[in-house]
Scaffold this motif. Sequence first.
Motif: not given
Length: 444
Positions: A58-60, A63-64, A165-166, A209-210
């Motif tokens: 789970y994350g934006p 982020t991988g 994930l951040h 952060g992307d």
Amino acid sequence: MDLFEYARAKNMDREAPLASRLRPTTLDEVVGQRHIIGKGKLLYRAIKADKLSSVIFYGPPGTGKTTLAKVIANTTSAEFTQINATVAGKKDMEAVVGQAKETLGMYQKKTILFVDEIHRFNKGQQDYLLPFVEDGTIILIGATTENPYFEVNGALISRSSIFELHPLDKEDIKTVIRRAVCDVEKGMGSYDAVIDEDALEFLADISGGDARNALNAVELGVLTTDRSGDGKIHITLDIASECIQKRVVRYDKTGDNHYDTISAFIKSMRGSDPDAAVYYLAKMLYAGEDIKFIARRIMICASEDVGNADPMALTVAVSAAQAVERIGMPEAQIILSQAVLYVATAPKSNSACNAVFAALENVRNYKTTVPAHLQDAHYKGAGKLGHGVGYKYAHDYPDHYVEQQYLPDEIKDASFYRPGENGYEKKIGEWMEYLSGRKRNPTD
């Protein structure tokens, strides 16, 4: 695979977007997310040992999540298959489950099913997967940008480990960009391109952060920029700005312009100009300023410049600071805007600030002793020393107030807090004036 199929596959790899080509194939190539895949962490150990159970990432975006799924695909001995919830239907899942049963029965091999955008599955589709996850026919890897506790079936959640994930930090993004520019095999290294340091800093800041955003800009820049006189393709700040469709704002986060902007931001809130305050907020957000830094400045201003003229200002500022940490960008900009506008339009007072500075000055200049009647009397023998003797308990008196000396003898007539005339502090001043009248005309 024959020679022609191999050549066709290699050509398709070269034609794939840079972000796809540059995806790590091993766990040690992954950039960022050390909190879950750092050496020794649970997920790292599970992948390395090929003992993965069902998980949800789970994350934006960028982020991988898909990257980790691909790494697992490259390291596991299980069969790996992938579907996207935006286009897959029940028939696709039935085919996957049927094949998984066959693979398990004939070869004793488990099947890992990666479901991208798993939150797009409706309840019925998610319910269909449940028994096969439960009996081990498939190991589920779900990826979602939405909070899985709201968007994914509770039964699936209970049978999966959730890994958040951040957004990648600035240094991680810079590492990915450098790899993209220099890697000959999977990146743009064969184009003999170089990226200027200020362009690298700008892309690392503005990508939020992307990694995918940054890589798309690098690819576009390399493919559309003419070679310079030295034969190289130079990705300058102007080119980077154009490729990511963001105007460069003069805002060096370590230089004078940074301090000028934050100074103007604070002074605009202090000066009760909401338009200017929200403009400087927007400028900082656009330039990629750390939202936690902005939130800290709002909290300081709420206490230093608003204070008790509107005690809710600090509450709003603190709530905003907590919210932006939990939510992140881009929604955090709305929360910050609300807090900025509240502080900017609130009545102002610096009395709390002045009071503590005046008190500190007294602390520096005078050696004092706590009056005996205020000293701790909760131990045996305190009374013999005179500690607590004569203390008047305020709640036993009218208005929960009684006149007695609280300041040390050395500074007993000092005054530090002087309420202003704005907002709620005017009521505080009136109440203190009332109590002062009680002192002058005691009825106790």
